[in-house]
Design a protein around this motif. Sequence first.
Motif, PDB file in Angstrom:
ATOM      1  N   ALA A  23      58.956  34.935  51.762  1.00  0.00           N
ATOM      2  CA  ALA A  23      57.961  34.046  52.366  1.00  0.00           C
ATOM      3  C   ALA A  23      56.744  34.772  52.935  1.00  0.00           C
ATOM      4  O   ALA A  23      56.025  34.246  53.768  1.00  0.00           O
ATOM      5  CB  ALA A  23      58.594  33.174  53.449  1.00  0.00           C
ATOM      6  N   ARG A  24      56.492  35.991  52.457  1.00  0.00           N
ATOM      7  CA  ARG A  24      55.299  36.717  52.923  1.00  0.00           C
ATOM      8  C   ARG A  24      54.117  36.374  52.038  1.00  0.00           C
ATOM      9  O   ARG A  24      54.267  36.061  50.862  1.00  0.00           O
ATOM     10  CB  ARG A  24      55.553  38.219  52.898  1.00  0.00           C
ATOM     11  CG  ARG A  24      56.580  38.598  53.985  1.00  0.00           C
ATOM     12  CD  ARG A  24      56.757  40.043  54.112  1.00  0.00           C
ATOM     13  NE  ARG A  24      55.604  40.641  54.778  1.00  0.00           N
ATOM     14  CZ  ARG A  24      55.568  41.901  55.175  1.00  0.00           C
ATOM     15  NH1 ARG A  24      56.600  42.686  54.987  1.00  0.00           N
ATOM     16  NH2 ARG A  24      54.502  42.394  55.760  1.00  0.00           N
ATOM     17  N   ASP A  25      52.939  36.490  52.603  1.00  0.00           N
ATOM     18  CA  ASP A  25      51.690  36.235  51.884  1.00  0.00           C
ATOM     19  C   ASP A  25      51.504  37.331  50.839  1.00  0.00           C
ATOM     20  O   ASP A  25      51.454  38.518  51.174  1.00  0.00           O
ATOM     21  CB  ASP A  25      50.532  36.239  52.878  1.00  0.00           C
ATOM     22  CG  ASP A  25      49.190  35.938  52.240  1.00  0.00           C
ATOM     23  OD1 ASP A  25      49.158  35.557  51.055  1.00  0.00           O
ATOM     24  OD2 ASP A  25      48.178  36.091  52.924  1.00  0.00           O
ATOM     25  N   ILE A  26      51.427  36.957  49.570  1.00  0.00           N
ATOM     26  CA  ILE A  26      51.265  37.957  48.504  1.00  0.00           C
ATOM     27  C   ILE A  26      49.938  37.812  47.773  1.00  0.00           C
ATOM     28  O   ILE A  26      49.700  38.498  46.776  1.00  0.00           O
ATOM     29  CB  ILE A  26      52.436  37.918  47.499  1.00  0.00           C
ATOM     30  CG1 ILE A  26      52.570  36.538  46.860  1.00  0.00           C
ATOM     31  CG2 ILE A  26      53.717  38.354  48.173  1.00  0.00           C
ATOM     32  CD1 ILE A  26      53.592  36.469  45.750  1.00  0.00           C
ATOM     33  N   ALA A  27      49.076  36.953  48.280  1.00  0.00           N
ATOM     34  CA  ALA A  27      47.756  36.793  47.672  1.00  0.00           C
ATOM     35  C   ALA A  27      46.889  37.970  48.116  1.00  0.00           C
ATOM     36  O   ALA A  27      46.555  38.097  49.285  1.00  0.00           O
ATOM     37  CB  ALA A  27      47.129  35.481  48.103  1.00  0.00           C
ATOM     38  N   ILE A  28      46.575  38.841  47.194  1.00  0.00           N
ATOM     39  CA  ILE A  28      45.779  40.027  47.500  1.00  0.00           C
ATOM     40  C   ILE A  28      44.460  39.916  46.746  1.00  0.00           C
ATOM     41  O   ILE A  28      44.460  39.787  45.521  1.00  0.00           O
ATOM     42  CB  ILE A  28      46.524  41.311  47.096  1.00  0.00           C
ATOM     43  CG1 ILE A  28      47.868  41.373  47.818  1.00  0.00           C
ATOM     44  CG2 ILE A  28      45.691  42.541  47.396  1.00  0.00           C
ATOM     45  CD1 ILE A  28      48.781  42.471  47.335  1.00  0.00           C
ATOM     46  N   PRO A  29      43.339  39.968  47.462  1.00  0.00           N
ATOM     47  CA  PRO A  29      42.034  39.860  46.785  1.00  0.00           C
ATOM     48  C   PRO A  29      41.847  40.960  45.733  1.00  0.00           C
ATOM     49  O   PRO A  29      42.304  42.093  45.911  1.00  0.00           O
ATOM     50  CB  PRO A  29      41.025  40.024  47.917  1.00  0.00           C
ATOM     51  CG  PRO A  29      41.771  39.701  49.165  1.00  0.00           C
ATOM     52  CD  PRO A  29      43.196  40.109  48.904  1.00  0.00           C
ATOM     53  N   ALA A  30      41.189  40.618  44.658  1.00  0.00           N
ATOM     54  CA  ALA A  30      40.948  41.564  43.566  1.00  0.00           C
ATOM     55  C   ALA A  30      40.205  42.801  44.052  1.00  0.00           C
ATOM     56  O   ALA A  30      40.459  43.911  43.585  1.00  0.00           O
ATOM     57  CB  ALA A  30      40.168  40.879  42.443  1.00  0.00           C
ATOM     58  N   SER A  31      39.316  42.632  45.030  1.00  0.00           N
ATOM     59  CA  SER A  31      38.565  43.782  45.539  1.00  0.00           C
ATOM     60  C   SER A  31      39.499  44.782  46.214  1.00  0.00           C
ATOM     61  O   SER A  31      39.309  45.996  46.094  1.00  0.00           O
ATOM     62  CB  SER A  31      37.481  43.331  46.517  1.00  0.00           C
ATOM     63  OG  SER A  31      38.058  42.680  47.635  1.00  0.00           O
ATOM     64  N   LEU A  32      40.520  44.294  46.917  1.00  0.00           N
ATOM     65  CA  LEU A  32      41.485  45.204  47.546  1.00  0.00           C
ATOM     66  C   LEU A  32      42.358  45.893  46.502  1.00  0.00           C
ATOM     67  O   LEU A  32      42.711  47.062  46.652  1.00  0.00           O
ATOM     68  CB  LEU A  32      42.361  44.452  48.553  1.00  0.00           C
ATOM     69  CG  LEU A  32      41.688  44.036  49.840  1.00  0.00           C
ATOM     70  CD1 LEU A  32      42.668  43.284  50.737  1.00  0.00           C
ATOM     71  CD2 LEU A  32      41.127  45.236  50.578  1.00  0.00           C
ATOM     72  N   MET A  33      42.702  45.176  45.457  1.00  0.00           N
ATOM     73  CA  MET A  33      43.495  45.783  44.379  1.00  0.00           C
ATOM     74  C   MET A  33      42.694  46.890  43.699  1.00  0.00           C
ATOM     75  O   MET A  33      43.213  47.962  43.413  1.00  0.00           O
ATOM     76  CB  MET A  33      43.916  44.718  43.358  1.00  0.00           C
ATOM     77  CG  MET A  33      44.873  43.694  43.921  1.00  0.00           C
ATOM     78  SD  MET A  33      46.424  44.385  44.491  1.00  0.00           S
ATOM     79  CE  MET A  33      47.179  44.798  42.947  1.00  0.00           C
ATOM     80  N   ALA A  34      41.396  46.641  43.460  1.00  0.00           N
ATOM     81  CA  ALA A  34      40.541  47.650  42.840  1.00  0.00           C
ATOM     82  C   ALA A  34      40.390  48.858  43.757  1.00  0.00           C
ATOM     83  O   ALA A  34      40.435  50.011  43.302  1.00  0.00           O
ATOM     84  CB  ALA A  34      39.170  47.051  42.508  1.00  0.00           C
ATOM     85  N   GLU A  35      40.233  48.612  45.047  1.00  0.00           N
ATOM     86  CA  GLU A  35      40.117  49.711  46.011  1.00  0.00           C
ATOM     87  C   GLU A  35      41.408  50.525  46.040  1.00  0.00           C
ATOM     88  O   GLU A  35      41.378  51.751  46.072  1.00  0.00           O
ATOM     89  CB  GLU A  35      39.804  49.159  47.400  1.00  0.00           C
ATOM     90  CG  GLU A  35      39.595  50.239  48.444  1.00  0.00           C
ATOM     91  CD  GLU A  35      39.246  49.685  49.815  1.00  0.00           C
ATOM     92  OE1 GLU A  35      39.169  50.491  50.754  1.00  0.00           O
ATOM     93  OE2 GLU A  35      39.048  48.464  49.963  1.00  0.00           O
ATOM     94  N   ARG A  36      42.539  49.843  46.033  1.00  0.00           N
ATOM     95  CA  ARG A  36      43.830  50.534  46.012  1.00  0.00           C
ATOM     96  C   ARG A  36      43.967  51.391  44.754  1.00  0.00           C
ATOM     97  O   ARG A  36      44.372  52.555  44.817  1.00  0.00           O
ATOM     98  CB  ARG A  36      44.981  49.534  46.081  1.00  0.00           C
ATOM     99  CG  ARG A  36      46.347  50.240  46.116  1.00  0.00           C
ATOM    100  CD  ARG A  36      47.450  49.445  45.560  1.00  0.00           C
ATOM    101  NE  ARG A  36      47.199  49.151  44.155  1.00  0.00           N
ATOM    102  CZ  ARG A  36      48.005  48.452  43.407  1.00  0.00           C
ATOM    103  NH1 ARG A  36      49.096  47.941  43.900  1.00  0.00           N
ATOM    104  NH2 ARG A  36      47.728  48.225  42.137  1.00  0.00           N
ATOM    105  N   ASP A  37      43.610  50.829  43.612  1.00  0.00           N
ATOM    106  CA  ASP A  37      43.701  51.578  42.359  1.00  0.00           C
ATOM    107  C   ASP A  37      42.815  52.820  42.409  1.00  0.00           C
ATOM    108  O   ASP A  37      43.220  53.896  41.957  1.00  0.00           O
ATOM    109  CB  ASP A  37      43.309  50.692  41.172  1.00  0.00           C
ATOM    110  CG  ASP A  37      44.327  49.586  40.916  1.00  0.00           C
ATOM    111  OD1 ASP A  37      45.458  49.674  41.447  1.00  0.00           O
ATOM    112  OD2 ASP A  37      43.982  48.629  40.200  1.00  0.00           O
TER     113      ASP A  37
END
Length: 69
Positions: A23-37
């Motif tokens: 039940a945790r929030d798993i919606a991660i903005p694409a900009s954060l995913m790109a930054e993480r990558d």
Amino acid sequence: MSTPCPFCAGENAPSALVCKTCARDIAIPASLMAERDNLLKVRDNVRARLASAREELEALRRGIQNRSV
């Protein structure tokens, strides 16, 4: 195709906003995913440079030891 939760690894639909298992929030903005990558690439580059520097330092140490013997 399902997407694993980054917290509990539970399987969720790719469009899910909340994990059905934890039940945790798993919606991660694409900009954060790109930054993480990008940060993962930088981290891997730094690790490779550090390993190379360690090898070079060890070679220098061996060279100094061989000259003093």
